[in-house]
Enzyme design. Structure first.
Site, PDB file in Angstrom:
ATOM      1  CG  ASP A 144     -57.716  12.223  -1.515  1.00  0.00           C
ATOM      2  OD1 ASP A 144     -57.054  11.746  -0.585  1.00  0.00           O
ATOM      3  OD2 ASP A 144     -57.904  11.632  -2.585  1.00  0.00           O
TER       4      ASP A 144
ATOM      5  CG  HIS B 166     -55.055   8.823  -0.867  1.00  0.00           C
ATOM      6  ND1 HIS B 166     -56.155   9.414  -1.444  1.00  0.00           N
ATOM      7  CD2 HIS B 166     -55.081   7.535  -1.247  1.00  0.00           C
ATOM      8  CE1 HIS B 166     -56.817   8.515  -2.145  1.00  0.00           C
ATOM      9  NE2 HIS B 166     -56.181   7.360  -2.053  1.00  0.00           N
TER      10      HIS B 166
ATOM     11  CB  SER C 161     -56.921   6.054  -4.798  1.00  0.00           C
ATOM     12  OG  SER C 161     -57.814   5.824  -3.754  1.00  0.00           O
TER      13      SER C 161
END
Length: 776
Positions: free
Chosen positions: A138, A211, A550
């Site tokens: 990620d 994220h 996600s």
């Protein structure tokens, strides 16, 4: 010239190459090499690779990455002429174009039935996943967050071989018994874009986006109390596998996630010893031999590592699902029973439902504010101002008002920043027709809310009618924020943005596989980044609320770690089977799950096998297991060439036997899908061969229950499976027959049903999809 066995990926980037890094006519290639062909004169493979590049040009390019585990070879920046010359090598396989990837951007453990106080259950059986390592590919991680504290954890598992790559902003002490590894891969990114700007990005595993921190804590965050975002979603935050170890592999940067870096992360994670890989990244669907993620994932499952990948946020349209290789578990997104209402009250008294996470100074209670629609402002092009794009709004018209903006192009939080910069006091974001009624709560920088497509239409109608009225009343509105609401019904609902099937590459493999919580999920968040993600947002919070597949993907990654810990002998396919065959398709009212975008009943193309049910997945009764060689047979029956198959699997394949034995739908998958082309009139039929493994009780008997798709006849032979021992395998045949239906050229007809094996205690459920296509 040395003997080479090459396979190339040509990285087609979406941003223009920087002149500081390379000439404008060069691109990055990933080269697949037969390691056994290395001449003995070269001490290492890297020396061999460098030698091969030296023969191409007067100024040989340097190697970006070398790959040794899930893939064999290297990546380098090459001109098209050099690539053409390499194609002339006798052992070159092919040159393949592909794309840059992008990110697919609490209460969920309780919603999923995972309670730390239970004396028995998946958490207790797995010791909360304490001996398992989840690799998160990620944007990196913010290690100081309490979600990654190692209090009470035992020593790092002996098998772990990973490292904590230290840098100026990421000391080695940032890793601990919880965060056992952290690496970063930027060679592919910099080969295309030039040296990164270290004032805006960290050249380290540290997360400058948020994220990766968010997804890592969803999969394996520790219990943290109190947790909230700007006062919303107060409670205990926890990941799915609270004691599982984490390893962060940073591959995503400001301009995207580059395949040469992603493949390097897969290669390293497998060598490090991860048990699960979580990947909330994706791109367009291409054949599996062109897909670096599919190739890296195959190398992982070949070593017994479970790979969970996000389905993408292209919903609610059909054929939008990504990461569709059958060896990956593809995860769509659903809602949980919590939301954050922020309703619009119009001057005519009507109330429009909306959602928001806004924690700043509010609008004055009881006061109505002037309301305008960006698309009706004078002086702009209409379209840009309707979307509230940068430079499209006139401050003289916006100042002191609430502005209605259409969703699209720029981020929802950015629209609010633009409205605020132009003097607006508040904002309403209206969905377009494609978005339907699906709502996502955002952390805004001004009082703002999001409404559905029908609500947006009603607000525009009110503005138009009020503006045309001869009375002195101008359109007005206010936003009423109601905080956090629990016990929402119905839930779960398939999130509007969640990507949908059918599978664009292999329609005989139903994708997504399952859905998991992905809407308005509370999880850890970095320091130095405001919750809205807008650069001017100076607010700080330890947790943030985000939505996307996600967020759904790491839920399944953490659940897979728990299942692996509870059942160490289960393969990645067995774990996926347990999650799929125990998934449910009804909401908390007992009704069929709804589609958020339309308000209608959802379908298997939206949710696959259904919503994950962790407690039942621990004891599924039967599993559909798959070996790497089964996937090779699947590729043979997909009409892939021997070269294509070697590219994915690093194995030679004898496809004659596989093609005689079955068809592409005969992969031992826990779902069934068949596509009939209506070339001729009359009946159409096929069969599926499946083998199930008993992981329940010895001396158990399972009987079949069939709900055939409309217009089809389905039989199963035998109708009863009698197992004498745990681990025993038995096979059965499903025969499907249907008749032609009248369709216009190019049209399709999809009917769904299911088959269930039941022992009276457990129901092993598989969806069955029959698609009729009328050729053009």
């Amino acid at each position: 010239m040395a003997f080479f066995f090459f396979y190339f990926f040509f990285l087609l980037t979406l941003s223009s190459p920087s002149s500081s890094s390379s000439s404008s006519n060069s691109l990055t290639y990933i080269v697949h090499v037969d390691h056994e062909a290395k001449p003995s004169i070269f001490p290492t493979h890297r020396h061999w690779y460098t030698s091969s590049l030296a023969s191409l040009t007067s100024s040989p390019p340097s190697i970006i990455h070398t790959y040794d585990t899930v893939f064999h070879g290297f990546s380098a920046r090459l001109t098209s002429q050099d690539a053409s010359h390499l194609l002339d090598h006798p052992h070159v396989i092919s040159v393949i174009p592909e794309q840059v990837r992008h990110l697919h951007t609490t209460r969920s453990p309780e919603f999923l039935g995972l309670r730390s106080t239970d004396k028995a259950g998946l958490l207790e059986e797995s010791d909360f996943g304490s001996d398992l390592v989840i690799g998160v590919i990620d944007t990196g991680i913010w290690p100081e967050r309490p979600s990654f504290d190692d209090r009470g954890l035992g020593p790092v598992p002996i098998k772990w071989k990973g490292q904590c790559i230290a840098s100026q902003d990421f000391p080695e002490s940032a890793c601990n018994r919880k965060l056992v590894g952290a690496r970063f891969f930027c060679g592919g990114y910099e080969a295309t874009n030039g040296k990164m700007n270290e004032t805006t990005e960290f050249r380290s595993p540290r997360d400058s986006d948020g994220h990766g921190t968010h997804t890592a804590s969803i999969s394996a965050g520790r219990y943290v109390f109190p947790a909230s975002t700007l006062g919303y979603a107060r409670g205990v935050a926890a990941g799915m596998a609270p004691k599982a170890r984490l390893a962060a592999y940073k591959v995503c940067w400001n301009s995207g996630c580059y395949d040469s870096d992603i493949l390097a992360a897969f290669d390293t994670a497998v060598a490090d010893g991860v048990d699960v890989i979580s990947l909330s990244v994706g791109g367009v669907v291409v054949p599996y031999y062109l897909d670096a993620i599919a190739i890296g994932a195959f190398g992982a499952i070949d070593r017994g590592i479970f790979v969970s990948a996000s389905a993408g946020n292209g919903g609610p349209g059909a054929l939008t699902v990504t990461n569709v290789a059958p060896w990956m578990t593809t995860v769509g997104a659903g809602t949980i029973d919590r939301d954050f209402p922020a309703n619009v009250k119009l001057g005519n008294g009507k109330m429009i439902s909306g959602v928001s996470v806004y924690g700043g100074p509010g609008l004055d209670p009881g006061r109505m504010y002037p309301l305008i629609y960006g698309g009706s402002l004078l002086g702009g092009d209409g379209y840009s101002s309707s979307l509230c794009l940068e430079g499209s709004l006139d401050p003289n018209l916006v100042k002191g008002k609430i502005v209605l903006c259409d969703r699209g192009i720029n981020s929802r939080a950015t629209k609010g920043e633009i409205v605020r910069k132009n003097g607006g006091l508040g904002m309403i974001i209206a969905n377009g027709v494609f978005d339907g009624e699906g709502l996502v709560a955002d952390c805004h920088v001004l009082p703002a809310t999001s409404v559905g497509a029908s609500g947006g239409d009603e607000i525009r109608r009110y503005i138009s009618e009020s503006s045309k009225s001869r009375s002195s009343k101008h359109p007005t509105a206010t936003i009423v924020f109601k905080g956090t609401r629990l016990g929402i019904r119905p839930a779960p609902v398939v999130a509007s943005f969640s990507a949908r099937g059918p599978n664009p590459e292999t329609p005989e493999i139903l994708k997504p596989d399952v859905i998991a919580p992905g809407l308005n999920i509370l999880a850890a968040w970095p320091d130095r980044i405001g919750p809205s993600g807008v650069p001017s947002d100076n607010r700080r919070t330890e947790f943030n609320i985000l939505s996307g597949t996600s967020m759904a993907c790491p839920h399944v990654s953490g659940l897979a770690a728990l299942l692996k810990a509870a059942h160490p002998d289960w393969s990645p396919a067995a774990i996926r089977s347990a999650l799929m065959t125990t998934a449910y398709r009804v909401d908390n009212r007992g009704d069929p799950m709804m589609d958020e975008s339309t308000g209608n009943t959802s379908s298997v193309m939206d949710y696959g096998s259904g919503h994950v049910h962790p407690t039942k997945a621990m004891d599924p009764g039967l599993v559909y297991d798959i070996t790497p060689y089964d996937y090779i047979n699947f590729l043979c029956n997909s009409n892939y060439t021997g070269i294509n198959i070697v590219t994915i699997t690093r194995r030679q394949a004898d496809c004659d036997g596989a093609r005689r034995a079955g068809h592409v739908g005969n992969l031992n998958y826990p779902s069934f899908s068949v596509v009939f082309q209506q070339y001729v009139e009359g009946k159409m039929s096929t069969h599926f061969i499946r083998t199930v493994t008993n992981v329940g009780d010895s001396d158990s008997v399972y009987e079949i229950k069939i709900r055939p798709p409309r217009g089809t006849t389905v039989t199963v032979e035998p109708e009863k499976l009698s197992f004498r021992r745990v681990g025993q395998k038995l096979s059965f045949v499903v025969r499907v027959r249907t008749t032609e239906v009248k369709l216009s050229p190019g049209a399709t007809n999809v009917q769904t049903g299911h088959i269930v094996w039941s022992d009276g205690k457990r129901n092993v459920t598989s969806p069955l999809v029959v698609t009729l296509q009328q050729p053009l």
